[in-house]
Design a protein around this motif. Structure first.
Motif, PDB file in Angstrom:
ATOM      1  N   LYS A 102     -24.683 -29.389  74.468  1.00  0.00           N
ATOM      2  CA  LYS A 102     -23.269 -29.713  74.737  1.00  0.00           C
ATOM      3  C   LYS A 102     -22.950 -29.317  76.186  1.00  0.00           C
ATOM      4  CE  LYS A 102     -22.023 -30.671  70.359  1.00  0.00           C
ATOM      5  NZ  LYS A 102     -20.954 -30.864  69.454  1.00  0.00           N
ATOM      6  N   TRP A 125     -25.073 -21.237  68.562  1.00  0.00           N
ATOM      7  CA  TRP A 125     -24.831 -22.332  67.610  1.00  0.00           C
ATOM      8  C   TRP A 125     -25.577 -22.071  66.302  1.00  0.00           C
ATOM      9  CZ3 TRP A 125     -29.050 -25.573  66.257  1.00  0.00           C
ATOM     10  CH2 TRP A 125     -28.739 -26.486  65.239  1.00  0.00           C
ATOM     11  N   ARG A 129     -24.156 -21.932  62.519  1.00  0.00           N
ATOM     12  CA  ARG A 129     -24.672 -22.907  61.538  1.00  0.00           C
ATOM     13  C   ARG A 129     -25.220 -22.163  60.301  1.00  0.00           C
ATOM     14  NH1 ARG A 129     -25.150 -28.692  61.292  1.00  0.00           N
ATOM     15  NH2 ARG A 129     -26.603 -29.080  59.624  1.00  0.00           N
ATOM     16  N   ALA A 314     -12.839 -29.654  61.968  1.00  0.00           N
ATOM     17  CA  ALA A 314     -13.944 -30.293  61.239  1.00  0.00           C
ATOM     18  C   ALA A 314     -13.493 -30.790  59.875  1.00  0.00           C
ATOM     19  CB  ALA A 314     -15.090 -29.307  61.070  1.00  0.00           C
ATOM     20  N   THR A 318     -10.769 -35.090  60.343  1.00  0.00           N
ATOM     21  CA  THR A 318     -11.750 -36.126  60.003  1.00  0.00           C
ATOM     22  C   THR A 318     -11.381 -36.773  58.664  1.00  0.00           C
ATOM     23  OG1 THR A 318     -13.043 -34.318  59.108  1.00  0.00           O
ATOM     24  CG2 THR A 318     -13.711 -35.163  61.254  1.00  0.00           C
ATOM     25  N   GLU A 385     -19.079 -38.977  70.978  1.00  0.00           N
ATOM     26  CA  GLU A 385     -19.663 -37.635  71.105  1.00  0.00           C
ATOM     27  C   GLU A 385     -20.301 -37.539  72.474  1.00  0.00           C
ATOM     28  OE1 GLU A 385     -22.294 -36.015  68.192  1.00  0.00           O
ATOM     29  OE2 GLU A 385     -21.325 -37.170  66.610  1.00  0.00           O
ATOM     30  N   SER A 450     -21.883 -41.769  61.806  1.00  0.00           N
ATOM     31  CA  SER A 450     -20.528 -41.215  61.657  1.00  0.00           C
ATOM     32  C   SER A 450     -20.506 -39.731  61.310  1.00  0.00           C
ATOM     33  CB  SER A 450     -19.752 -41.990  60.593  1.00  0.00           C
ATOM     34  OG  SER A 450     -19.712 -43.336  60.964  1.00  0.00           O
ATOM     35  N   PHE A 451     -21.601 -39.211  60.709  1.00  0.00           N
ATOM     36  CA  PHE A 451     -21.662 -37.771  60.388  1.00  0.00           C
ATOM     37  C   PHE A 451     -22.655 -37.060  61.302  1.00  0.00           C
ATOM     38  CE2 PHE A 451     -20.110 -39.464  56.308  1.00  0.00           C
ATOM     39  CZ  PHE A 451     -19.061 -38.591  56.048  1.00  0.00           C
ATOM     40  N   ASN A 452     -22.926 -37.661  62.452  1.00  0.00           N
ATOM     41  CA  ASN A 452     -23.893 -37.095  63.388  1.00  0.00           C
ATOM     42  C   ASN A 452     -25.317 -37.209  62.811  1.00  0.00           C
ATOM     43  OD1 ASN A 452     -24.245 -36.106  65.932  1.00  0.00           O
ATOM     44  ND2 ASN A 452     -24.001 -33.973  65.383  1.00  0.00           N
ATOM     45  N   ARG A 456     -27.937 -31.077  64.044  1.00  0.00           N
ATOM     46  CA  ARG A 456     -26.499 -30.802  64.077  1.00  0.00           C
ATOM     47  C   ARG A 456     -25.709 -31.745  63.167  1.00  0.00           C
ATOM     48  NH1 ARG A 456     -24.789 -27.754  69.562  1.00  0.00           N
ATOM     49  NH2 ARG A 456     -22.948 -27.335  68.304  1.00  0.00           N
ATOM     50  N   CYS A 458     -23.420 -33.159  60.341  1.00  0.00           N
ATOM     51  CA  CYS A 458     -22.197 -32.593  59.757  1.00  0.00           C
ATOM     52  C   CYS A 458     -22.514 -31.772  58.501  1.00  0.00           C
ATOM     53  CB  CYS A 458     -21.265 -33.748  59.397  1.00  0.00           C
ATOM     54  SG  CYS A 458     -19.845 -33.243  58.446  1.00  0.00           S
ATOM     55  N   GLY A 460     -20.254 -30.973  56.352  1.00  0.00           N
ATOM     56  CA  GLY A 460     -19.283 -31.273  55.304  1.00  0.00           C
ATOM     57  C   GLY A 460     -19.431 -32.678  54.739  1.00  0.00           C
ATOM     58  N   SER A 464     -17.093 -34.209  51.896  1.00  0.00           N
ATOM     59  CA  SER A 464     -16.112 -35.215  52.324  1.00  0.00           C
ATOM     60  C   SER A 464     -16.047 -36.372  51.325  1.00  0.00           C
ATOM     61  CB  SER A 464     -16.477 -35.806  53.680  1.00  0.00           C
ATOM     62  OG  SER A 464     -16.518 -34.800  54.623  1.00  0.00           O
TER      63      SER A 464
HETATM   64  C1  HEM Z   1     -15.126 -37.952  56.810  1.00  0.00           C
HETATM   65  C2  HEM Z   1     -15.238 -36.693  57.150  1.00  0.00           C
HETATM   66  C3  HEM Z   1     -16.115 -36.159  58.241  1.00  0.00           C
HETATM   67  C4  HEM Z   1     -16.752 -36.801  59.270  1.00  0.00           C
HETATM   68  C5  HEM Z   1     -16.757 -38.283  59.586  1.00  0.00           C
HETATM   69  C6  HEM Z   1     -17.454 -35.791  60.034  1.00  0.00           C
HETATM   70  C7  HEM Z   1     -18.210 -36.056  61.165  1.00  0.00           C
HETATM   71  C8  HEM Z   1     -18.835 -35.086  61.928  1.00  0.00           C
HETATM   72  C9  HEM Z   1     -19.484 -35.320  63.201  1.00  0.00           C
HETATM   73  C10 HEM Z   1     -19.582 -36.668  63.919  1.00  0.00           C
HETATM   74  C11 HEM Z   1     -19.960 -34.143  63.641  1.00  0.00           C
HETATM   75  C12 HEM Z   1     -20.669 -33.869  64.979  1.00  0.00           C
HETATM   76  C13 HEM Z   1     -19.632 -33.502  66.016  1.00  0.00           C
HETATM   77  C14 HEM Z   1     -20.206 -33.053  67.329  1.00  0.00           C
HETATM   78  O1  HEM Z   1     -21.230 -32.349  67.359  1.00  0.00           O
HETATM   79  O2  HEM Z   1     -19.604 -33.369  68.375  1.00  0.00           O
HETATM   80  C15 HEM Z   1     -19.643 -33.153  62.638  1.00  0.00           C
HETATM   81  C16 HEM Z   1     -19.993 -31.844  62.716  1.00  0.00           C
HETATM   82  C17 HEM Z   1     -19.600 -30.901  61.812  1.00  0.00           C
HETATM   83  N1  HEM Z   1     -18.869 -31.105  60.663  1.00  0.00           N
HETATM   84 FE1  HEM Z   1     -18.159 -32.842  59.979  1.00  0.00          FE
HETATM   85  N2  HEM Z   1     -17.235 -34.575  59.457  1.00  0.00           N
HETATM   86  C18 HEM Z   1     -16.423 -34.749  58.360  1.00  0.00           C
HETATM   87  C19 HEM Z   1     -15.963 -33.770  57.507  1.00  0.00           C
HETATM   88  C20 HEM Z   1     -16.314 -32.462  57.557  1.00  0.00           C
HETATM   89  C21 HEM Z   1     -15.870 -31.458  56.622  1.00  0.00           C
HETATM   90  C22 HEM Z   1     -14.949 -31.686  55.419  1.00  0.00           C
HETATM   91  C23 HEM Z   1     -16.433 -30.290  57.024  1.00  0.00           C
HETATM   92  C24 HEM Z   1     -16.330 -28.947  56.358  1.00  0.00           C
HETATM   93  C25 HEM Z   1     -15.363 -28.138  56.453  1.00  0.00           C
HETATM   94  C26 HEM Z   1     -17.227 -30.559  58.209  1.00  0.00           C
HETATM   95  C27 HEM Z   1     -17.950 -29.632  58.909  1.00  0.00           C
HETATM   96  C28 HEM Z   1     -18.664 -29.892  60.063  1.00  0.00           C
HETATM   97  C29 HEM Z   1     -19.316 -28.853  60.854  1.00  0.00           C
HETATM   98  C30 HEM Z   1     -19.334 -27.372  60.542  1.00  0.00           C
HETATM   99  C31 HEM Z   1     -19.915 -29.500  61.947  1.00  0.00           C
HETATM  100  C32 HEM Z   1     -20.726 -28.871  63.084  1.00  0.00           C
HETATM  101  C33 HEM Z   1     -22.210 -29.074  62.841  1.00  0.00           C
HETATM  102  C34 HEM Z   1     -23.055 -28.503  63.960  1.00  0.00           C
HETATM  103  O3  HEM Z   1     -22.743 -28.654  65.138  1.00  0.00           O
HETATM  104  O4  HEM Z   1     -24.085 -27.911  63.604  1.00  0.00           O
HETATM  105  N3  HEM Z   1     -17.131 -31.889  58.496  1.00  0.00           N
HETATM  106  N4  HEM Z   1     -18.955 -33.746  61.608  1.00  0.00           N
END
Ligand code: HEM
Length: 510
Positions: A102, A125, A129, A314, A318, A385, A450-452, A456, A458, A460, A464
């Protein structure tokens, strides 16, 4: 001297594009493609198209085979590779993970996130994690299920019933989801319910402050660094708003931390059983970690504040975004709505109102799962991103990257590429996600980004789908959601893809 140069840079950056724009308008010319102008680089094109930035990126990326070089004004460090190429994503996010971080500028631009999981790299990080993976366990899933169940039954349904009774009233469904997810995340992280989702629609400043910070961070991506830094120093425009928003949520988070510490101390003094084996809110769990259950525990209010802030964004925004676009797409595709209802009836025909499913029940809904994936493909809640290289490198697309050169991924464009999704890529088709055997189709994360992807990914993702399904089923089985006539949705300018003017709908009983 530096301030003077910055000021001149800002003036030229903002004024020159306006002159060029006026010139083109006067001569009735089409605004140019990604032209690299002398001195100002490609910035004028970016600013001209800022109101349709995501669709503009799709157009540019499609015309350049999935990756473009962006060059900002000569005197700035504004240089980037913008990509929607799955091969580049796979390379950066997984194959060469250690060479892409990052970075320091990212942390400065996302300063409101502090040193949380989203902004940190390497050992820091990894610490976040591991800690979150340890906290998001099976008992967390049932803790969350109870919270959603309660919120749907005690707040969402009464609120929608109230809207139905107010004949002909129009409601902003995005606002309803915002309130729902805010109460939900406060309960999960802080263990307290602000009751934002109630029929009097109370103004909650902290809820708005999160959205404001996200908008201001987006703005930092479309102006040169020297411009936002100068605005920050002068405390004007978006930067002033950012400072005000940070004050509001910092006060809120630090107050919550102080009262949680007090509450836990009291319980401890009174020798109250601290429910060690039961699931507790994440803040309590993090404070307990400080008390040394893990050898390398980090501590302090700043650590707790940063962890909580990252989880707020997070786990809340989202979901609001995903639910809003899902309901918009369902409301505009009646056949999909019929199919979703048919699947629910086939699986749980005898279920009694108010139609709140358990976690296990949500897992049976394959078609609804497909509809959610489609919504997340077309409208990814995190639309872009960024990363940067530690050592210089060549991407699979042949583009050169090096430290301080921003690599921007357009998740929005990735979901709209024919090469990945076929000729019908612009259509909302849940069937795309269902195999001939009736199971959900697996698409690798570097394509469905969409969830990375990679280490790294996501944390969640599964949760979700569960939450979205529980909320969607409760609404769709009890009500008909009718789009307000003439309401045209548009994309927000933020790091989270909201609807700019909300989702205006009428609600009727089913
Ligand atoms: C539709 C719902 C969701 C979408 C589309 C989504 C998408 C993403 C994306 C694209 C990232 C990467 C972001 C980055 O590094 O710039 C991410 C990371 C993350 N998300 Fe989600 N997210 C969602 C819901 C959630 C939920 C409900 C949680 C839990 C509370 C969550 C927890 C996390 C965490 C902790 C990371 C960091 C992971 C890391 O860097 O190791 N997310 N998410």
């Amino acid at each position: 001297m530096i301030m003077l140069i910055s000021f001149l840079a800002m003036a030229i950056t903002l004024i020159l594009p306006l002159f060029l724009y006026a010139f083109y308008q006067t001569l009735n010319l089409k605004t140019p493609a990604f032209t690299n102008w002398p001195f100002v680089g490609m910035l004028p094109t970016l600013l001209w198209n800022v109101s349709r930035i995501h669709d503009f990126q799709v157009q540019m990326l499609k015309s350049k085979g999935g990756t473009v070089e962006f060059l900002g004004p000569w005197f700035t460090k504004m240089k980037a590779v913008i990509t929607a190429d799955p091969e580049n994503v796979h390379y950066i996010m997984s194959k060469s993970f250690d060479n892409f971080v990052k970075g320091d500028l990212f942390r400065e631009m996302f300063q409101a996130f502090g040193e949380g999981i989203f902004t940190t790299d390497s050992i820091q990080w990894k610490y976040h994690r591991n800690l979150l993976q340890y906290l998001f366990n099976r008992s967390f899933e049932s803790f969350q299920e109870k919270i959603i169940h309660n919120k749907v039954e005690k707040s969402l349904i009464p609120l929608l019933n109230h809207v139905v009774q107010q004949k002909d009233s129009v409601v902003d469904l995005q606002d309803v989801f915002n309130r729902f997810t805010f109460d939900n995340i406060c309960l999960i992280i802080l263990g307290q319910d602000p009751n934002c989702l109630s029929i009097d629609f109370p103004e909650v400043a902290v809820e708005k402050a999160f959205n404001q910070a996200e908008e201001s961070i987006f703005y930092r991506h479309i102006v040169p660094e020297c411009v936002w830094r100068l605005q920050k120093w002068l405390q004007i425009g978006q930067e002033k708003k950012m400072t005000e928003a940070c004050k509001i949520f910092d006060n809120f988070l630090y107050d919550c931390i102080a009262s949680k510490r007090e509450e836990l101390k009291e319980k401890c003094n009174k020798n109250v059983d601290t429910e060690k084996n039961q699931h507790v809110d994440l803040l309590t769990a993090l404070i307990r970690e400080e008390e040394g259950e893990r050898k390398d525990s980090k501590s302090g209010d700043k650590f707790l504040r940063d962890s909580a802030f990252n989880l707020f964004v997070a786990g809340r925004d989202t979901l609001t975004s995903a639910l809003t676009w899902l309901f918009y797409l369902i409301a505009t595709h009646p056949l999909v709505e019929t199919n979703i209802l048919k699947e629910i009836k086939e699986n749980f025909g005898q279920k009694e109102k108010p139609w709140i499913l358990s976690v296990d029940e949500t897992k049976k809904l394959v078609y609804l799962h497909g509809a959610i994936c489609e919504a997340l493909r077309l409208f990814p809640p995190i639309p872009f991103e960024r990363k940067e290289a530690v050592k210089e490198d060549i991407l699979p697309s042949g583009h050169h990257v090096y430290p301080n050169k921003m690599i921007l991924f357009s998740l929005y464009a990735m979901g709209r590429f024919e090469d990945t999704w076929g000729k019908d890529c612009m259509e909302f088709k849940p069937e795309r996600w269902i195999s001939e055997r009736g199971a959900n189709v697996y698409v690798p994360s570097y394509k469905f980004f969409s969830f990375n992807a990679g280490p790294r990914t996501c944390l969640g993702k599964d949760s979700s789908f569960i939450q979205i399904k529980m909320i969607a089923v409760a609404i769709l089985c009890n009500y008909r959601v009718i789009l307000e006539e003439g309401h045209i949705p548009s994309l927000s300018h933020s790091i989270v893809l909201f609807m700019k003017n909300g989702l205006k709908v009428r609600i009727a009983k089913r």
